[in-house]
Write a protein that holds these residues in place. Structure first.
Motif, PDB file in Angstrom:
ATOM      1  N   PRO A 102     -16.802   0.939   9.256  1.00  0.00           N
ATOM      2  CA  PRO A 102     -17.840   0.991  10.288  1.00  0.00           C
ATOM      3  C   PRO A 102     -18.477  -0.367  10.570  1.00  0.00           C
ATOM      4  N   LEU A 103     -18.701  -1.149   9.521  1.00  0.00           N
ATOM      5  CA  LEU A 103     -19.299  -2.467   9.743  1.00  0.00           C
ATOM      6  C   LEU A 103     -18.308  -3.423  10.389  1.00  0.00           C
ATOM      7  N   GLY A 104     -17.013  -3.283  10.053  1.00  0.00           N
ATOM      8  CA  GLY A 104     -16.007  -4.081  10.745  1.00  0.00           C
ATOM      9  C   GLY A 104     -15.946  -3.731  12.227  1.00  0.00           C
ATOM     10  N   PRO A 121     -10.920  -9.514  13.060  1.00  0.00           N
ATOM     11  CA  PRO A 121     -12.017  -9.038  12.205  1.00  0.00           C
ATOM     12  C   PRO A 121     -11.798  -7.624  11.691  1.00  0.00           C
ATOM     13  N   VAL A 122     -11.302  -6.726  12.545  1.00  0.00           N
ATOM     14  CA  VAL A 122     -11.056  -5.356  12.094  1.00  0.00           C
ATOM     15  C   VAL A 122      -9.948  -5.336  11.044  1.00  0.00           C
ATOM     16  N   GLU A 123      -8.894  -6.119  11.236  1.00  0.00           N
ATOM     17  CA  GLU A 123      -7.814  -6.176  10.248  1.00  0.00           C
ATOM     18  C   GLU A 123      -8.286  -6.772   8.938  1.00  0.00           C
ATOM     19  N   LEU A 124      -9.180  -7.775   9.001  1.00  0.00           N
ATOM     20  CA  LEU A 124      -9.727  -8.362   7.783  1.00  0.00           C
ATOM     21  C   LEU A 124     -10.444  -7.308   6.946  1.00  0.00           C
ATOM     22  N   VAL A 125     -11.238  -6.471   7.605  1.00  0.00           N
ATOM     23  CA  VAL A 125     -11.946  -5.424   6.886  1.00  0.00           C
ATOM     24  C   VAL A 125     -10.982  -4.349   6.401  1.00  0.00           C
ATOM     25  N   LEU A 126      -9.968  -4.021   7.210  1.00  0.00           N
ATOM     26  CA  LEU A 126      -8.994  -3.003   6.810  1.00  0.00           C
ATOM     27  C   LEU A 126      -8.208  -3.438   5.570  1.00  0.00           C
ATOM     28  N   VAL A 127      -7.931  -4.722   5.467  1.00  0.00           N
ATOM     29  CA  VAL A 127      -7.257  -5.227   4.268  1.00  0.00           C
ATOM     30  C   VAL A 127      -8.093  -4.899   3.027  1.00  0.00           C
ATOM     31  N   GLY A 128      -9.395  -5.168   3.115  1.00  0.00           N
ATOM     32  CA  GLY A 128     -10.266  -4.849   2.001  1.00  0.00           C
ATOM     33  C   GLY A 128     -10.408  -3.353   1.779  1.00  0.00           C
ATOM     34  N   VAL A 165       2.317 -11.407   6.556  1.00  0.00           N
ATOM     35  CA  VAL A 165       2.156 -10.589   7.754  1.00  0.00           C
ATOM     36  C   VAL A 165       1.316  -9.378   7.374  1.00  0.00           C
ATOM     37  N   PHE A 166       0.670  -8.774   8.353  1.00  0.00           N
ATOM     38  CA  PHE A 166      -0.334  -7.747   8.105  1.00  0.00           C
ATOM     39  C   PHE A 166       0.190  -6.602   7.233  1.00  0.00           C
ATOM     40  N   GLY A 167       1.366  -6.075   7.542  1.00  0.00           N
ATOM     41  CA  GLY A 167       1.896  -4.945   6.794  1.00  0.00           C
ATOM     42  C   GLY A 167       2.122  -5.261   5.325  1.00  0.00           C
ATOM     43  N   TRP A 168       2.727  -6.425   5.056  1.00  0.00           N
ATOM     44  CA  TRP A 168       2.965  -6.807   3.667  1.00  0.00           C
ATOM     45  C   TRP A 168       1.665  -7.168   2.949  1.00  0.00           C
ATOM     46  N   ILE A 169       0.706  -7.718   3.667  1.00  0.00           N
ATOM     47  CA  ILE A 169      -0.590  -7.996   3.053  1.00  0.00           C
ATOM     48  C   ILE A 169      -1.254  -6.689   2.615  1.00  0.00           C
TER      49      ILE A 169
END
Length: 432
Positions: free
Chosen positions: A364-366, A42-49, A95-99
């Motif tokens: 913060p919401l993530g 969930p935190v990574e999902l928000v960080l992507v955005g 992968v997270f970095g390339w995303i």
């Protein structure tokens, strides 16, 4: 309407339809891809955005100034190329970095299209036609989005990466087609010939900021965009994870594609019905936008609190239908209050407030979702959007909102000083 204006209006409808198809083809299952293939938390999902929104925050104004100073059509074409490349990168390297890297490319591409599309068509069709053109363009877009969702469901059941790879190529083809057919005969660039200097860019930016500071209508929209950004990032990134974790729907790819299709059909019906009933025939649709904002807030809260799958889905559909209708109305109203010479710049500043809200509100919401639960973060998101309904209500009660910089039609005087989504899309929904 002259043949030249009619021709560019058709180009706008084509752009709305094709970009709508490609957008939903790529993004219908994107969050499922992030969860199932890239295994983002969930935190990574928000960080992507958040990475994407930081990119948009930094790029909005420079690209808006370039669109006003040089060419709006060129700006759109560059943006579509970058969006296409970002999708290919993300699909090829899940992968997270390339995303994250893909989000940077996408964000830069989006800022080239943000504001430039609306500014281009506003000049080419005339301000008196904007509400009808934006609403009809939205219907073309939604119709194509339905087809895109069907295609995403079919292709995504084979491989969740394929929709992004194919859509990325589609954006590149669309950009090439627009080079031939997208014209701007009614646009006068600030840069004469090839002289695009820093001083000229600075003056164009200053003119846009001056409009934002002097015109209460624009200030009000900036505040609405900030609230929408604070509210929207976490909700848009977490709703898929909430459905998957709380209700475990069967056949994920086909189920989420079907969910999107029904939602788009509802949005199409609402768009057509509201315009057919004459509810959009006003230069100041503040009351209607206030109602639509309330529907969004109630839908977001209902989605978070729902105890059954179909109750959650119904709340989500209500929120998305209201959001889809709000976008064209907000775009038309705001465009009528901006001078043509710095229109793309002002629209980019508006998008920048949305991006700033998403950057500030998303992490913060993530983190809140990680520490408590996703429904808690979704409820807070709903609460953050609620004041926008009051802003639209106040706009509806005031006398105007014209171009003269008076207190008509905005937050001024004793009210809070406001500094768009995409509209939510927004912004067109080329990619947000």
């Amino acid at each position: 309407m002259t043949r030249e204006r009619l021709s560019q209006r058709r180009v706008y409808y084509l752009l709305s339809a094709v970009s709508g198809f490609l957008f939903t083809f790529a993004f219908t299952l994107l969050l499922v891809f992030h969860v199932r293939v890239a295994h983002l938390t969930p935190v990574e999902l928000v960080l992507v955005g958040t990475v994407m929104e930081i990119t948009c925050l930094l790029g909005e104004v420079p690209t808006g100034v370039l669109a006003d100073a040089r060419s709006r059509t060129l700006s759109v074409q560059i943006g579509l190329i970058l969006i296409g490349l970002s999708l290919v990168l993300q699909g090829a390297l899940p992968v997270f970095g390339w995303i994250l890297a893909a989000q940077v490319v996408w964000g830069i591409g989006y800022t080239f299209t943000s504001g430039a599309i609306e500014a281009w068509i506003a000049d080419e069709v005339g301000e008196d036609q904007l509400t009808h053109v934006f609403l009809r363009g939205r219907r073309f877009g939604i119709g194509a989005m339905i087809l895109g969702s069907v295609a995403a469901g079919a292709v995504g059941t084979l491989d969740l990466r394929m929709p992004m790879l194919i859509a990325g190529g589609g954006y590149l083809v669309l950009a090439a087609v627009l080079v031939v057919i997208m014209k701007e005969p009614h646009f006068t660039p600030a840069a004469a010939g090839d002289r695009l200097t820093f001083t000229l860019m600075r003056d164009t930016f200053a003119a846009g900021v001056r409009q934002a500071r002097q015109r209460p209508l624009i200030r009000s929209f900036l505040l609405v965009s900030l609230l929408a950004g604070l509210s929207g990032e976490a909700f848009d990134r977490l709703w898929t994870a909430h459905l998957m974790e709380s209700f475990r729907p069967p056949s994920v790819a086909a189920w989420f594609a079907g969910l999107a299709i029904v939602g788009q059909l509802i949005g199409l019906a609402v768009n057509y019905g509201v315009e057919r009933a004459g509810l959009t025939e006003t230069d100041r649709p503040g009351r209607l936008l206030a109602v639509l904002t309330v529907v969004q807030v109630v839908g977001m809260a209902g989605f978070a609190l729902a105890g059954t799958l179909w109750a959650a889905v119904g709340a989500l559909w209500a929120r998305d239908a209201a959001r889809a209708l709000s976008g064209p109305l907000e775009s038309a109203w705001l465009n009528r209050g901006i001078d043509s010479s710095s229109r793309a710049t002002v629209l980019s500043v508006n998008s920048q407030f949305d991006a700033f809200g998403q950057v500030v509100g998303g992490p913060p919401l993530g983190a809140l979702a990680g520490r408590t639960s996703i429904p808690v973060a979704l409820l807070v998101s709903a609460g953050l959007l609620a004041p926008a309904a009051w802003i639209f209500t106040r706009l509806a009660r005031t006398a105007g909102g014209g171009r003269d910089g008076s207190d008509r039609g905005g937050l001024a005087g004793g009210g809070p000083a406001g500094g768009d989504s995409r509209p939510a899309v927004g912004p067109t929904e080329i990619g947000q």
